[in-house]
Design an enzyme around this catalytic site. Structure first.
Site, PDB file in Angstrom:
ATOM      1  N   ASN C  22     -26.666   4.114 -26.201  1.00 30.29           N
ATOM      2  CA  ASN C  22     -25.844   4.234 -27.399  1.00 30.29           C
ATOM      3  C   ASN C  22     -26.700   3.912 -28.614  1.00 30.29           C
ATOM      4  OD1 ASN C  22     -24.127   3.075 -29.659  1.00 30.29           O
ATOM      5  ND2 ASN C  22     -22.558   3.958 -28.335  1.00 30.29           N
ATOM      6  N   SER C  45     -21.942   8.865 -27.755  1.00 30.27           N
ATOM      7  CA  SER C  45     -21.338   8.647 -29.072  1.00 30.27           C
ATOM      8  C   SER C  45     -19.995   7.991 -28.816  1.00 30.27           C
ATOM      9  CB  SER C  45     -21.162   9.985 -29.794  1.00 30.27           C
ATOM     10  OG  SER C  45     -20.834   9.759 -31.142  1.00 30.27           O
ATOM     11  N   GLU C  46     -19.772   6.803 -29.400  1.00 27.15           N
ATOM     12  CA  GLU C  46     -18.626   6.002 -28.979  1.00 27.15           C
ATOM     13  C   GLU C  46     -17.278   6.536 -29.468  1.00 27.15           C
ATOM     14  OE1 GLU C  46     -21.092   4.803 -30.890  1.00 27.15           O
ATOM     15  OE2 GLU C  46     -20.353   3.397 -32.413  1.00 27.15           O
ATOM     16  N   ASN C  47     -17.297   7.586 -30.289  1.00 25.81           N
ATOM     17  CA  ASN C  47     -16.017   8.241 -30.577  1.00 25.81           C
ATOM     18  C   ASN C  47     -15.535   9.078 -29.397  1.00 25.81           C
ATOM     19  OD1 ASN C  47     -18.394   9.552 -31.486  1.00 25.81           O
ATOM     20  ND2 ASN C  47     -17.220  11.012 -32.705  1.00 25.81           N
TER      21      ASN C  47
END
Lengths: 222, 231, 222, 231
Positions: C22, C45-47
């Site tokens: 990340n 991508s943490e979305n």
């Protein structure tokens, strides 16, 4: 006295437009056959499906499509598939409107025992604990008595309890009952031809009979 | 992309040892890791802990492991379809822990998601609540449940790619995606293995990050537990 | 002294085959450009995406495809899309191997402060708290000093803390540092041409220099 | 199947009243309920609580509600892109609660899933942990977080059917599925609304049970916050 099919038919009359419903194994499963066509309702299978359809034709069974009773099923138009955590998120999160379960015993304050027990051994708890703890209106479908003639409508449950104070209505071969807030089985309807004395003698818990108790509207006995 | 392919079920499961804790996907016989189970019964493993919603039937699924007496402890929500279980349990050879199905699912989900404990209403007033912390939130009672994780998760999907991305079919999805995330080593078997890039990223049910090993099974019997048909 | 790009290049050398990574906003984002082609790694991508690809060509931007910095991106082959709860389940559940974050301050015991603060107002916490609390190896990419010349490598963080004892390595324009278990910034490498005295004078927290400190291997300064 | 269609955004949002608590989907400007927000700014609402990962920008997204001073409290993980927010906050007209992004996502997921509280490691040692119960599990510290639910969830999907089933596109999925489940009334807007039965049940991201109202939006601007391109 109602047959299993007739108990299912009677329960089907309780269903309202727009409801999401979880049907347990046994008599509850039969309810699906009697929901009027004009109602828009959706049946959930807690393994991971919204929109259970009829059982398949014999040449159309799919091993990847089963209900919570591990029976082959079909999907209706507009179905959705998901995993079991999501299925129980729906139940626990209050998204299911009605749960219809079988039971071994119900107590007069609305406790329910419905674990699978064989020769003293509990063989499973399944999804019932989550359903009875949810905000879904809980309908119980069962025979009024065990095979040995003893009542299933008790003062207190004798078997291990699945949930406390959760039963909303009970539908047996003898009648329809609600649970009073102060405790007690309130008789709402008698099955066709069933006399009050029979219900009295077969109900071990506190039975409340107030005023004239109507006989169930007759329906297709097919 | 990271290539997760192994040759077959034997290779995928070769480091599962005596005493291992296993998560096994499937609901009844639907969506079970047939090939991995077959590979295991050809070895002489002992003292396995098997976590699965059910215990299979006597001659299929987890029942095969039971018959070979490889299992010391079963954690499940319902084992009513398996006679062998009853025999071994009554003889005191087998430990059993029954967990409500939704709690089982959520505990496994929590294991994969790094949530060590959570509160649930399921089990309040029942034997399930015994010994557990009970707390009131917004006027209702809930009990505290812990995560479940395992050394290995054996799961089954319909299609998979070499990066470990998985797509399930029908209700064969059930516990498989949750278990994929809760296994230290997750072994996925699929009916069709395709190169990375052939599955639509928007259709993937289990992202490849959860899968350490993937292989295409040879034959799938997909036995049906209760064939029920309409007239 | 390294440029931002060179810090990113240096961090890229830490990445190993088979890792899930990340990348935070700022210098960390640049790391993606320098991961060797022969390595199989996946950027999260943490979305809600695994498999971030290069930025798109100008005629190929997609408003439905952005990274955690809300920048337009592309997907590599073998990507998967999911919701934000699943994205953080991956992080919290220990499935991400490396997190590379920017920081405002790092303390000698490995605490990190990296909240967006403007005129005394905290404007966001974002996903950093989840990342620093995860089991991912935490690399910090930042300038060694603030614009006013004060050190960002401190005895104790002065700004609100994002995570405690979580930083694994720090990559600045002056060098590479690890955090010692007993506390202290252990100098591992100097940036090309940077002298120990400069690092000493610009590090406010406890600096540990043991033996010969190698100069960073030279790399493409492009 | 149950038909969840309403005519448009105005009808869908007509019963949102002063003081309502709203969940708003999207990450930055990606996947936000553009049509529902447009419908709201044409009304004179006050004291809304808005829960969303971000606060939009000054002239798009939740920024439009801020500008009209409809919001009393913002619950978000990051509001750095919105200048209007800073003005109102500094003037004491606006309350702000910042929540770590993963905790925000999980709290909303918990709200939909009937989990009143759970433990998470995010925030230990930071101000986020202040006043919260901290407990050790397996040698690590975790803090207790509560569920988040709302009167209304306003979400945006790519395709939907009349039964409320939704499919998102790309990273526009983000918080939308979680919020769908956590709204007492969930209002879904879609770019394309099709009859029930046209979406593959295996591709659906949000089952229709979570959606009370659905409509097809007229125009989607889909503004990009940071256009970044490669040479």
């Amino acid at each position: 006295m109602l047959s299993k099919t007739q108990i299912a038919q009677r329960i089907a009359k309780e269903i309202k437009n727009g409801q999401y419903i979880n049907l347990g194994i046994g008599i509850p499963t039969l309810v699906a056959n009697h929901i009027p066509d004009h109602l828009q309702v959706v049946l959930q299978s807690e393994n991971g499906l919204l929109g259970i359809g009829p059982f398949p034709k014999s040449d159309n069974t799919d091993p990847d499509l089963v209900n919570a009773g591990k029976e082959t099923i079909t999907m209706v138009k507009g179905s959705s598939l998901f995993d079991s955590a999501e299925a129980f998120a729906m139940i626990r999160g209050g998204h299911i409107d009605i749960a219809i379960l079988g039971a071994l015993e119900v107590s007069e304050n609305g406790d329910i025992s419905n674990w699978k027990i064989s020769s003293g051994l509990i063989k499973g708890v399944g999804g019932a604990l989550d359903l009875v703890a949810s905000e879904a209106k809980l309908f119980v479908a069962m025979h009024h008595c065990h095979k040995d003639g003893s009542s299933k409508l008790l003062k207190d449950c004798k078997l291990p309890i699945t949930g406390v104070k959760c039963v909303h209505k009970i539908f047996t071969d003898l009648g329809v009952f609600s649970i009073l807030p102060e405790g007690g089985f309130k008789l709402l309807e008698r099955a066709p031809g069933v006399m009050l004395d029979e219900i009295r003698s077969k109900t071990e818990g506190k039975l409340v009979i107030k005023g004239e108790i109507p006989e169930m509207e007759s329906f297709d006995l097919g | 992309m990271i290539d997760k392919r192994v040759a077959n079920a034997s290779e995928a499961t070769s480091d599962i040892a005596d005493g291992a804790v296993l998560l096994l996907g499937g609901f009844g016989l639907c969506g079970i890791p047939e090939a991995s189970i077959q590979a295991l019964i050809h070895r002489h493993l002992k003292n396995l802990t098997c976590i699965s919603n059910n215990a299979g039937v006597d001659d299929f699924g987890i029942g095969l492991l039971l018959k070979k007496r490889m299992i010391r402890k079963l954690i499940a929500s319902y084992v009513g379809e398996n006679e062998e279980f009853e025999k071994q349990y009554t003889a005191g050879e087998l430990e059993l822990e029954l967990i409500p199905q939704g709690t089982l699912a959520e505990r496994i989900r929590a294991g994969g998601a790094g949530i060590p404990a959570f509160f649930t209403p399921a089990g309040i007033g029942s034997d399930v609540a015994k010994g557990k912390e009970i707390r009131e939130f917004d006027g209702r009672l809930y009990l505290l449940e812990r995560w479940i994780k395992a050394d290995f998760a054996l799961i089954k999907a319909w299609k998979g790619d070499t990066a470990g991305n998985l797509i399930y079919r029908g209700t064969a999805r059930n516990f498989n995606p949750l278990m994929a995330a809760a296994g230290k080593i997750t072994i996925a078997e699929v009916e069709e293995l395709v190169p990375a890039g052939e599955l639509d990223p928007n259709h993937i049910h289990t992202p490849g990050i959860y899968v350490q090993r993937i292989f295409q099974g040879e034959i799938y019997e997909k036995r049906i537990e209760n064939v029920t048909v309409s007239a």
